[in-house]
Design an enzyme around this catalytic site. Structure first.
Site, PDB file in Angstrom:
ATOM      1  N   ARG A   1     -12.285 -14.991 -72.529  1.00  0.00           N
ATOM      2  CA  ARG A   1     -12.550 -13.681 -71.953  1.00  0.00           C
ATOM      3  C   ARG A   1     -13.255 -12.763 -72.942  1.00  0.00           C
ATOM      4  O   ARG A   1     -13.222 -12.967 -74.138  1.00  0.00           O
ATOM      5  CB  ARG A   1     -11.239 -13.031 -71.490  1.00  0.00           C
ATOM      6  CG  ARG A   1     -10.740 -13.588 -70.158  1.00  0.00           C
ATOM      7  CD  ARG A   1      -9.437 -12.948 -69.703  1.00  0.00           C
ATOM      8  NE  ARG A   1      -8.329 -13.340 -70.545  1.00  0.00           N
ATOM      9  CZ  ARG A   1      -7.787 -12.590 -71.491  1.00  0.00           C
ATOM     10  NH1 ARG A   1      -8.236 -11.364 -71.697  1.00  0.00           N
ATOM     11  NH2 ARG A   1      -6.794 -13.040 -72.220  1.00  0.00           N
TER      12      ARG A   1
ATOM     13  N   LYS B   1      -8.021 -12.856 -64.418  1.00  0.00           N
ATOM     14  CA  LYS B   1      -7.410 -11.764 -65.150  1.00  0.00           C
ATOM     15  C   LYS B   1      -7.914 -10.398 -64.661  1.00  0.00           C
ATOM     16  O   LYS B   1      -7.217  -9.395 -64.778  1.00  0.00           O
ATOM     17  CB  LYS B   1      -7.614 -11.932 -66.661  1.00  0.00           C
ATOM     18  CG  LYS B   1      -6.616 -12.928 -67.287  1.00  0.00           C
ATOM     19  CD  LYS B   1      -5.200 -12.470 -67.061  1.00  0.00           C
ATOM     20  CE  LYS B   1      -4.077 -13.135 -67.827  1.00  0.00           C
ATOM     21  NZ  LYS B   1      -4.029 -14.522 -68.115  1.00  0.00           N
TER      22      LYS B   1
ATOM     23  N   HIS C   1       2.927 -10.172 -67.282  1.00  0.00           N
ATOM     24  CA  HIS C   1       2.200 -11.317 -67.833  1.00  0.00           C
ATOM     25  C   HIS C   1       3.245 -12.315 -68.320  1.00  0.00           C
ATOM     26  O   HIS C   1       3.599 -12.342 -69.494  1.00  0.00           O
ATOM     27  CB  HIS C   1       1.289 -10.875 -68.982  1.00  0.00           C
ATOM     28  CG  HIS C   1       0.383 -11.972 -69.479  1.00  0.00           C
ATOM     29  ND1 HIS C   1      -0.048 -12.042 -70.780  1.00  0.00           N
ATOM     30  CD2 HIS C   1      -0.183 -13.022 -68.836  1.00  0.00           C
ATOM     31  CE1 HIS C   1      -0.840 -13.104 -70.919  1.00  0.00           C
ATOM     32  NE2 HIS C   1      -0.932 -13.713 -69.765  1.00  0.00           N
TER      33      HIS C   1
ATOM     34  N   SER D   1      -1.417 -15.127 -75.144  1.00  0.00           N
ATOM     35  CA  SER D   1      -2.105 -16.384 -74.923  1.00  0.00           C
ATOM     36  C   SER D   1      -1.710 -17.423 -75.976  1.00  0.00           C
ATOM     37  O   SER D   1      -1.725 -17.136 -77.168  1.00  0.00           O
ATOM     38  CB  SER D   1      -3.605 -16.114 -74.972  1.00  0.00           C
ATOM     39  OG  SER D   1      -4.294 -17.247 -74.563  1.00  0.00           O
TER      40      SER D   1
ATOM     41  N   LYS E   1       3.913 -19.857 -72.414  1.00  0.00           N
ATOM     42  CA  LYS E   1       4.343 -19.498 -71.054  1.00  0.00           C
ATOM     43  C   LYS E   1       4.203 -20.694 -70.108  1.00  0.00           C
ATOM     44  O   LYS E   1       5.141 -21.062 -69.411  1.00  0.00           O
ATOM     45  CB  LYS E   1       3.508 -18.326 -70.505  1.00  0.00           C
ATOM     46  CG  LYS E   1       3.767 -17.000 -71.181  1.00  0.00           C
ATOM     47  CD  LYS E   1       2.988 -15.864 -70.529  1.00  0.00           C
ATOM     48  CE  LYS E   1       1.484 -16.051 -70.586  1.00  0.00           C
ATOM     49  NZ  LYS E   1       0.921 -16.125 -71.940  1.00  0.00           N
ATOM     50  N   THR E   2       3.015 -21.278 -70.086  1.00  0.00           N
ATOM     51  CA  THR E   2       2.776 -22.387 -69.166  1.00  0.00           C
ATOM     52  C   THR E   2       3.587 -23.612 -69.592  1.00  0.00           C
ATOM     53  O   THR E   2       4.255 -24.248 -68.768  1.00  0.00           O
ATOM     54  CB  THR E   2       1.265 -22.731 -69.134  1.00  0.00           C
ATOM     55  OG1 THR E   2       0.557 -21.573 -68.715  1.00  0.00           O
ATOM     56  CG2 THR E   2       0.975 -23.872 -68.180  1.00  0.00           C
TER      57      THR E   2
ATOM     58  N   ASP F   1       2.010 -17.655 -65.103  1.00  0.00           N
ATOM     59  CA  ASP F   1       1.283 -16.619 -65.846  1.00  0.00           C
ATOM     60  C   ASP F   1       1.371 -15.183 -65.321  1.00  0.00           C
ATOM     61  O   ASP F   1       1.301 -14.256 -66.102  1.00  0.00           O
ATOM     62  CB  ASP F   1      -0.202 -17.018 -65.917  1.00  0.00           C
ATOM     63  CG  ASP F   1      -0.982 -16.290 -67.016  1.00  0.00           C
ATOM     64  OD1 ASP F   1      -0.594 -16.406 -68.187  1.00  0.00           O
ATOM     65  OD2 ASP F   1      -1.977 -15.607 -66.691  1.00  0.00           O
TER      66      ASP F   1
ATOM     67  N   ARG G   1      -9.222 -25.812 -70.763  1.00  0.00           N
ATOM     68  CA  ARG G   1      -8.234 -25.411 -69.755  1.00  0.00           C
ATOM     69  C   ARG G   1      -8.264 -26.311 -68.531  1.00  0.00           C
ATOM     70  O   ARG G   1      -9.311 -26.850 -68.170  1.00  0.00           O
ATOM     71  CB  ARG G   1      -8.549 -23.985 -69.269  1.00  0.00           C
ATOM     72  CG  ARG G   1      -8.381 -22.916 -70.312  1.00  0.00           C
ATOM     73  CD  ARG G   1      -6.999 -22.324 -70.242  1.00  0.00           C
ATOM     74  NE  ARG G   1      -6.818 -21.311 -71.287  1.00  0.00           N
ATOM     75  CZ  ARG G   1      -5.725 -20.553 -71.375  1.00  0.00           C
ATOM     76  NH1 ARG G   1      -4.760 -20.672 -70.492  1.00  0.00           N
ATOM     77  NH2 ARG G   1      -5.600 -19.688 -72.352  1.00  0.00           N
TER      78      ARG G   1
HETATM   79  N1  LIG Z   1       7.137 -25.298 -80.062  1.00  0.00           N
HETATM   80  C1  LIG Z   1       6.207 -25.074 -79.140  1.00  0.00           C
HETATM   81  N2  LIG Z   1       6.488 -24.299 -78.061  1.00  0.00           N
HETATM   82  C2  LIG Z   1       5.552 -24.038 -77.137  1.00  0.00           C
HETATM   83  N3  LIG Z   1       4.284 -24.526 -77.181  1.00  0.00           N
HETATM   84  C3  LIG Z   1       3.947 -25.319 -78.219  1.00  0.00           C
HETATM   85  C4  LIG Z   1       4.880 -25.613 -79.240  1.00  0.00           C
HETATM   86  N4  LIG Z   1       4.265 -26.404 -80.135  1.00  0.00           N
HETATM   87  C5  LIG Z   1       3.026 -26.604 -79.713  1.00  0.00           C
HETATM   88  N5  LIG Z   1       2.788 -25.956 -78.545  1.00  0.00           N
HETATM   89  C6  LIG Z   1       1.491 -25.924 -77.835  1.00  0.00           C
HETATM   90  O1  LIG Z   1       1.084 -24.562 -77.747  1.00  0.00           O
HETATM   91  C7  LIG Z   1       0.338 -24.327 -76.557  1.00  0.00           C
HETATM   92  C8  LIG Z   1       0.985 -23.242 -75.717  1.00  0.00           C
HETATM   93  O2  LIG Z   1       0.071 -22.873 -74.714  1.00  0.00           O
HETATM   94  P1  LIG Z   1       0.388 -22.368 -73.246  1.00  0.00           P
HETATM   95  O3  LIG Z   1      -0.682 -22.882 -72.348  1.00  0.00           O
HETATM   96  O4  LIG Z   1       1.780 -22.701 -72.855  1.00  0.00           O
HETATM   97  O5  LIG Z   1       0.180 -20.826 -73.497  1.00  0.00           O
HETATM   98  P2  LIG Z   1       0.340 -19.600 -72.508  1.00  0.00           P
HETATM   99  O6  LIG Z   1       1.388 -18.714 -73.070  1.00  0.00           O
HETATM  100  O7  LIG Z   1       0.554 -20.103 -71.139  1.00  0.00           O
HETATM  101  O8  LIG Z   1      -1.072 -18.865 -72.679  1.00  0.00           O
HETATM  102  P3  LIG Z   1      -2.145 -18.254 -71.627  1.00  0.00           P
HETATM  103  O9  LIG Z   1      -1.627 -16.920 -71.186  1.00  0.00           O
HETATM  104  O10 LIG Z   1      -3.376 -18.165 -72.404  1.00  0.00           O
HETATM  105  O11 LIG Z   1      -2.259 -19.216 -70.485  1.00  0.00           O
HETATM  106  C9  LIG Z   1       0.297 -25.640 -75.801  1.00  0.00           C
HETATM  107  O12 LIG Z   1      -0.910 -26.275 -76.103  1.00  0.00           O
HETATM  108  C10 LIG Z   1       1.508 -26.401 -76.400  1.00  0.00           C
HETATM  109  O13 LIG Z   1       1.346 -27.783 -76.333  1.00  0.00           O
HETATM  110  O1  LIG Z   2      -6.959 -15.349 -68.999  1.00  0.00           O
HETATM  111  C1  LIG Z   2      -7.280 -16.293 -69.679  1.00  0.00           C
HETATM  112  O2  LIG Z   2      -8.427 -16.607 -69.986  1.00  0.00           O
HETATM  113  C2  LIG Z   2      -6.216 -17.184 -70.200  1.00  0.00           C
HETATM  114  C3  LIG Z   2      -4.923 -16.542 -70.179  1.00  0.00           C
HETATM  115  O3  LIG Z   2      -4.083 -16.848 -69.355  1.00  0.00           O
HETATM  116  C4  LIG Z   2      -4.703 -15.457 -71.139  1.00  0.00           C
HETATM  117  O4  LIG Z   2      -5.532 -15.255 -72.025  1.00  0.00           O
HETATM  118  O5  LIG Z   2      -3.655 -14.795 -71.022  1.00  0.00           O
HETATM  119 CA   LIG Z   3      -0.850 -20.185 -69.380  1.00  0.00          CA
HETATM  120 MN   LIG Z   4      -2.311 -15.592 -69.420  1.00  0.00          MN
END
Ligand SMILES: Nc1ncnc2c1ncn2[C@@H]1O[C@H](COP(=O)(O)OP(=O)(O)OP(=O)(O)O)[C@@H](O)[C@H]1O
Ligand SMILES: O=C([O-])CC(=O)C(=O)O
Ligand SMILES: [Ca+2]
Ligand SMILES: [Mn+2]
Length: 654
Positions: A172, A317, A336, A354, A358-359, A373, A438
C-alpha cells in the site's frame, strides 16, 4: 491384433476370447449415443455453455425473485452501471453493453448488444460513440480466462491458483491516500499530525474522478463487482467496484461478501463505489498530488478513486477506512483484527499490525474462523466485514500453516509469487518480486470457517506485537488500562531490510493497530473498546510473536508452535489461573509456566546471554513507547476520568 513390421495384420497364435457384441446382432458401434444436434461448429460450441446465474452463491438463502422481467432487470442493472461511469462534466453515462468485446462471453450473456442505454444526444467526443463492455460479477473461471488471455503476468500455478503481478507497487501507499475535507469531515474526522487523513478538496477529487472515469470508459471493457461488506445483516454495506483488470475483479470477488443470485437481482444502487484506474497515473500538476499515485476518498459522494497503483490491497483497505467512518456513527466499533471462536462459543480477537500474526493465529484448525483482518463489534457481538482472507505467503509451509496452504487452490489469487517456469510450482521462499507476497481466497476455503461470519461478544482480546528488539515477554496478561495503553500505542517492530546482513529493528507505533485506516481520533475507538471489554468482561493479553534470546540478528523469532501453545492456553482459560509475576519497566504480568512452552523463555531476560544488553534494549524500547504516547496525554478517553488517568499510568515506568 498385433501388427507386423510391414503394417499388415497377422492372426495371433492363440486368439483372445471373442468379444461379445449386442444380442440383437447389429453392427458393433464404438459410440451408441445420438448424434450432436448442431449444424455448425459455432452451434456446437453454443451447446457447451448453459445459462446460469452470474454469481457464486455462498449459501442457499431463500428469497423471492423480483417480479420484473429478466430483460427489464438487465436494463436497470446496465443503467445503474452507466450512471456509475458517467462523466459528470458531460452529464451522460457511456453506452454500456454486457459481455466481452471479443464476443465469446457476450454470446452467453443475457443481454443482446441493443441493450445499451442513454445514448448521448450530441456526440461531444469519440468516447461517447463507443460502447463500454461490462463484465459484471464474473465467476472465478471466467475471470481466470480473462486474466490469462489479456493480462501479462497471469498464470495458472500447479495447484490451480491464479498467479498475478501487481506491477510496480507491491504494497500500500499510505502517503498517497487523500480524504476530501468539507464542512462535515472537517469537524468529524481526525486531521493533522499522526492522522492518516491527508486532505484534498472536492474539486481536486472531481479532477481525479474524471480522470479515472475517462480512462475506464476509454477501455473496451471494464469489470464491475457488486458485493457486500459486513456479515451483520443490519449493518451490511453494498459496494460496487469498477476496475480494469480481471485480477482486481477476482481479488474483490474473494475478499468481499459474495451475493447470492437473489441478492444480486435486488442489489439496486450501491452505498459506495470504487473506481480503480490503477494502471493510469494521476497528474502531478494537479493540486495536492505529490507522486503519480493517488488514492482518494470522498465520504460525501461515497466514492473512492484509485490512480497509479495496481496493488489490490488498496481497495480492501480503502473500504476498511470507509467502515471506520460509517460504523462508529452507528455506535459499532470497527477493528483491524482477526477473530475466531472455540467449540464452546468463546470468541477471541487478534489485533496487530501487518505481519504480526492475525491471519496466521486466527486460522486455527481447532477453532472456527470468523475472519482474519477486519471486524465489527456491535451490541449483538462480532461480525466479519469481509468474505475472504488475505494471507502473507512468504516462506509459507504446509507443516506450519496447513489450512492456509490448502486454501491456495483454484479460485485463489496469488500476488507477486515466484514459480517454476515449467512445473508452475510456487517457490514460497523466493522474494524476487517482493517480500509481501499474498494469497487472497474466499473464507470458505478454510475448512472450519464460521459461516455466516458472526459470533458472540469476545472473551479474549489478544494484542500481537512482533518485537524485533526481543524484550517483550512472549505473553502477558493485561489490566483494562494496560490493554488500552497498548491498543492506543499499537506497537510492533519490524526489520527494515534483510538483504545486507544485520539491520537495526525499527519501532512502529500505529494507533489502534491500524492508524492507516482509522478516520476518527484514536481515543474514540479506544473508548468504545474499553466500554465493550468492561461490559462483556473480556480479558486483554499482549503476545510477542517476534524475537526471543536477543534482538534481531542475535536472537531468533519465537517458534510458531510455541506461540500457538500460548494462544491455546488463553483460549482454554487455563492461563487465567496461572501464577504471575510482574516485570520491571513495562510492569507486565507474566505467567511462570504454560503447557508445551519451555518456562525459561517466558521471561525474556532469561533468554538473553548479555543481561546488560537486555536492560539497555528494554529501556530503549520503553523510551520509544513514552515518546510515542506524548501525543495522547492531552486527550480524554471516554467519559471516565479515572480510566483516562489509569491508561496514562499504564505504560512503562522507569
Ligand atoms: N511466532 C510466530 N507467530 C506468528 N507468526 C509467525 C511466527 N513466526 C513466524 N511467523 C510468520 O509471520 C507472518 C505473520 O503474518 P500474518 O499474515 O499472520 O500477518 P497479519 O497480522 O495477518 O498481517 P496483515 O494485516 O498484513 O495481513 C507469517 O508469515 C507467519 O508464518
Ligand atoms: O492491506 C494490506 O495490504 C495488507 C494488510 O492486511 C495490512 O497491511 O494490514
Ligand atoms: Ca492478514
Ligand atoms: Mn491487515
Amino acid at each position: 491384433m498385433a501388427a507386423n513390421g510391414n503394417g499388415v495384420s497377422t492372426t495371433p497364435k492363440s486368439p483372445l476370447a471373442r468379444i461379445q457384441t449386442q444380442k440383437n446382432g447389429g453392427i458393433c458401434h464404438d459410440d451408441s449415443g445420438k448424434p450432436v444436434k448442431a449444424q455448425t461448429i459455432d452451434e456446437l460450441h453454443s451447446l457447451q455453455k448453459k445459462r446460469s446465474a452470474p454469481t457464486t452463491p455462498l449459501d442457499g438463502v431463500q428469497g423471492t425473485f423480483a417480479t420484473i422481467s429478466e430483460d427489464e432487470r438487465q436494463r436497470q442493472q446496465l443503467q445503474s452501471i452507466s450512471a456509475s461511469l458517467a462523466s459528470l462534466t458531460r452529464g451522460t453515462g457511456p453506452k454500456v453493453v454486457r459481455g466481452d468485446p471479443a464476443g465469446k462471453v457476450q454470446s452467453v450473456s443475457h443481454v443482446a448488444h441493443h441493450h445499451h442505454i442513454e445514448a448521448p444526444t450530441i456526440s461531444v467526443s469519440d468516447s461517447s460513440l463507443k460502447f463500454t463492455h461490462v463484465l459484471y460479477n464474473l465467476s472465478p473461471a471466467e475471470l481466470y480466462e480473462q486474466a490469462i488471455k489479456y493480462e501479462k503476468g497471469s498464470f495458472i500455478t500447479s495447484i490451480g491458483a491464479l498467479a498475478t503481478l501487481s506491477g510496480a507497487k507491491t504494497g500500500r501507499s499510505p502517503r498517497d491516500k487523500r480524504v476530501v475535507i468539507d464542512d462535515t469531515t472537517q469537524d468529524e474526522l481526525w486531521w493533522g499530525k499522526g492522522s492518516p487523513n491527508i486532505e484534498m478538496d472536492e474539486h481536486t477529487f472531481m479532477v481525479n474522478r474524471e480522470r479515472a472515469v475517462d480512462y475506464l470508459n476509454s477501455l473496451d471493457k471494464v469489470f464491475v463487482n457488486d458485493q457486500f461488506l459486513n456479515w451483520d445483516p443490519q449493518n451490511r454495506i453494498k459496494v460496487r467496484i469498477v476496475s480494469a483488470r480481471a485480477y482486481h475483479s477476482l481479488f474483490m470477488h474473494n475478499m468481499c461478501i459474495r451475493p447470492t443470485p437473489e441478492e444480486l437481482e435486488n442489489f439496486g444502487t450501491p452505498d459506495f463505489t470504487i473506481y480503480n484506474a490503477g494502471q493510469f497515473p494521476c497528474n502531478r500538476y494537479t493540486h495536492y498530488m505529490t507522486s503519480s499515485t493517488s488514492i482518494d476518498l470522498n465520504l460525501a459522494r461515497r466514492e473512492m478513486v484509485i490512480l497509479g497503483t495496481q496493488y489490490a490491497g488498496e481497495m480492501k483497505k480503502g473500504l476498511f477506512s470507509v467502515m471506520h467512518y460509517l460504523m462508529p456513527m452507528r455506535q459499532i466499533l470497527s477493528l483491524h483484527s482477526g477473530c475466531n471462536m472455540g467449540k464452546d462459543g468463546d470468541v477471541a480477537l487478534f489485533f496487530g499490525l501487518s505481519g504480526t500474526g492475525k491471519t496466521t493465529l486466527s486460522t486455527d484448525h481447532n477453532r472456527y474462523l470468523i475472519g482474519d483482518d477486519e471486524h465489527c463489534w456491535s451490541d449483538n457481538g462480532v461480525s466479519n466485514i469481509e468474505g475472504g482472507c488475505y494471507a502473507k505467503c512468504i516462506d509459507l509451509s504446509r507443516e506450519k500453516e496447513p489450512d492456509i496452504w490448502n486454501a491456495i487452490k483454484f479460485g485463489t489469487v496469488l500476488e507477486n509469487v515466484v514459480f517454476d517456469e515449467h512445473t508452475r510450482e510456487v517457490v514460497y521462499g523466493d522474494k524476487s518480486v517482493t517480500e509481501n507476497t499474498r494469497a487472497a481466497y474466499p473464507i470458505e476455503y478454510i475448512p472450519n470457517a464460521k459461516i455466516p461470519c458472526v459470533g458472540p461478544h469476545p472473551k479474549n482480546v489478544i494484542l500481537l506485537a512482533c518485537d524485533a528488539f526481543g524484550v517483550l515477554p512472549p505473553v502477558s496478561k493485561l489490566s483494562l488500562a494496560q490493554t488500552m495503553y497498548h491498543f492506543i500505542s499499537g506497537y510492533t517492530a519490524l526489520v527494515a531490510g534483510t538483504e545486507d546482513g544485520i539491520k537495526e529493528p525499527t519501532a512502529t507505533f500505529s494507533a489502534c493497530f491500524g492508524a492507516a485506516f482509522i478516520m476518527l481520533h484514536p481515543t474514540k475507538y479506544a473508548a468504545m473498546l474499553a466500554e465493550k471489554m468492561l461490559k462483556h468482561g473480556a480479558t486483554g493479553w499482549l503476545v510477542n510473536t517476534g524475537w526471543s534470546g536477543g534482538s534481531y540478528g542475535s536472537g531468533n523469532r519465537i517458534k510458531l508452535p510455541y506461540t500457538r501453545k500460548i494462544i491455546d492456553a488463553i483460549h482454554s482459560g487455563s492461563l487465567l489461573n496461572a501464577t504471575y509475576h510482574k516485570t520491571e519497566v513495562f510492569g507486565l504480568d507474566i505467567p511462570t509456566e504454560i503447557e508445551g512452552v519451555p518456562s525459561e523463555i517466558l521471561h525474556p531476560e532469561n533468554t538473553w546471554a548479555d543481561k546488560k544488553a537486555y536492560k539497555e534494549t528494554l529501556l530503549k524500547l520503553a523510551g520509544l513507547f513514552k515518546k510515542n504516547f506524548e501525543t495522547f496525554t492531552n486527550y480524554k478517553i471516554g467519559k471516565d476520568n479515572k480510566l483516562t488517568e489509569e491508561i496514562l499510568a499504564a505504560g512503562p515506568n522507569f
